[in-house]
Design a protein around this motif. Structure first.
Motif, PDB file in Angstrom:
ATOM      1  N   THR A 106       0.849  -1.195   0.000  1.00 12.94           N
ATOM      2  CA  THR A 106       0.000   0.000   0.000  1.00 12.94           C
ATOM      3  C   THR A 106       0.880   1.239   0.000  1.00 12.94           C
ATOM      4  O   THR A 106       1.657   1.469   0.925  1.00 12.94           O
ATOM      5  CB  THR A 106      -0.929   0.018   1.230  1.00 12.94           C
ATOM      6  OG1 THR A 106      -1.663  -1.206   1.257  1.00 12.94           O
ATOM      7  CG2 THR A 106      -1.898   1.190   1.155  1.00 12.94           C
ATOM      8  N   ILE A 107       0.798   2.014  -1.073  1.00 12.64           N
ATOM      9  CA  ILE A 107       1.573   3.250  -1.215  1.00 12.64           C
ATOM     10  C   ILE A 107       0.582   4.376  -1.477  1.00 12.64           C
ATOM     11  O   ILE A 107      -0.203   4.308  -2.423  1.00 12.64           O
ATOM     12  CB  ILE A 107       2.554   3.158  -2.418  1.00 12.64           C
ATOM     13  CG1 ILE A 107       3.455   1.931  -2.312  1.00 12.64           C
ATOM     14  CG2 ILE A 107       3.362   4.448  -2.543  1.00 12.64           C
ATOM     15  CD1 ILE A 107       4.492   1.969  -1.231  1.00 12.64           C
ATOM     16  N   MET A 108       0.610   5.385  -0.649  1.00 16.30           N
ATOM     17  CA  MET A 108      -0.295   6.537  -0.790  1.00 16.30           C
ATOM     18  C   MET A 108      -1.758   6.061  -0.952  1.00 16.30           C
ATOM     19  O   MET A 108      -2.503   6.581  -1.781  1.00 16.30           O
ATOM     20  CB  MET A 108       0.140   7.420  -1.972  1.00 16.30           C
ATOM     21  CG  MET A 108       1.507   8.068  -1.754  1.00 16.30           C
ATOM     22  SD  MET A 108       2.030   9.243  -3.036  1.00 16.30           S
ATOM     23  CE  MET A 108       2.507   8.165  -4.386  1.00 16.30           C
ATOM     24  N   GLY A 109      -2.116   5.041  -0.183  1.00 16.11           N
ATOM     25  CA  GLY A 109      -3.498   4.559  -0.188  1.00 16.11           C
ATOM     26  C   GLY A 109      -3.866   3.654  -1.347  1.00 16.11           C
ATOM     27  O   GLY A 109      -5.020   3.234  -1.478  1.00 16.11           O
ATOM     28  N   GLU A 110      -2.888   3.340  -2.186  1.00 14.57           N
ATOM     29  CA  GLU A 110      -3.162   2.475  -3.343  1.00 14.57           C
ATOM     30  C   GLU A 110      -2.284   1.234  -3.282  1.00 14.57           C
ATOM     31  O   GLU A 110      -1.235   1.243  -2.654  1.00 14.57           O
ATOM     32  CB  GLU A 110      -2.853   3.219  -4.654  1.00 14.57           C
ATOM     33  CG  GLU A 110      -3.702   4.449  -4.879  1.00 14.57           C
ATOM     34  CD  GLU A 110      -3.275   5.219  -6.120  1.00 14.57           C
ATOM     35  OE1 GLU A 110      -2.279   4.810  -6.765  1.00 14.57           O
ATOM     36  OE2 GLU A 110      -3.933   6.221  -6.430  1.00 14.57           O
ATOM     37  N   SER A 117       6.461   0.389  -8.372  1.00 15.99           N
ATOM     38  CA  SER A 117       7.182   1.369  -7.555  1.00 15.99           C
ATOM     39  C   SER A 117       8.541   1.675  -8.170  1.00 15.99           C
ATOM     40  O   SER A 117       8.993   2.828  -8.148  1.00 15.99           O
ATOM     41  CB  SER A 117       7.369   0.839  -6.127  1.00 15.99           C
ATOM     42  OG  SER A 117       6.111   0.697  -5.498  1.00 15.99           O
TER      43      SER A 117
END
Ligand code: NI
Length: 163
Positions: A106-110, A117
């Motif tokens: 999960t990165i920035m809510g996604e 990445s």
């Protein structure tokens, strides 16, 4: 999305070399150049390119992401960039395998696959390099060639530059 470590390695070696070319073209006097008084300076953006790679430690990679404060000279920033960018590559190559690139986090809510990445990291560098070449011109420096000839290259070659 990168599917293989080898594909990332080839692009990272090429792209980090381009970033190094931009950082190595800076002078100490140019570091304070900004498009407006309250915006990031050339030095800020150069240091951001070096230290934003720390984001990769949130993906589980373990490497030394650099100091909190920028060196006070352009050569020091470029040197630290080279060190961190090679530490990133070393970490990806030794701590991940091709299967790791399919794993999502999960990165920035996604949900981002690690291979996404890695792609984001490359594009983020290109984004800021573009900003920096404009500021370099404003600072009176000659930007390096990145993906093709610059205005100055055309002039040197006796061609009429495209504006
Ligand atoms: Ni950024």
């Amino acid at each position: 999305m990168f599917a293989t470590i080898e594909a990332f390695t080839a692009e990272w070696e090429s792209e980090s070399g381009l970033t190094d070319r931009v950082l190595s073209g800076l002078t100490n006097d140019s570091l304070g150049q900004a498009i407006a008084a309250d915006r990031r300076t050339l030095g800020d953006l150069a240091w951001h390119l070096a230290t934003s790679l720390r984001f990769m430690t949130a993906l589980g990679l373990d490497f030394d992401g650099g100091a909190d404060h920028a060196p006070r000279n352009a050569a020091g920033i470029a040197e630290e960039y080279r060190r961190i960018s090679s530490a990133v590559l070393q970490a990806v190559r030794t701590q991940w395998n091709d299967g790791s690139l399919e794993e999502a986090q999960t990165i920035m809510g996604e949900q981002w696959r690690n291979g996404d990445s890695l792609r984001f990291t490359l594009m983020h560098q290109a984004h800021h390099r573009g900003q920096m070449t404009v500021l370099m011109r404003q600072a009176g420096l000659r930007p390096p060639e990145i993906y093709g000839p610059t205005y100055e290259t055309w002039v040197d070659q006796g061609k009429t530059p495209l504006a």
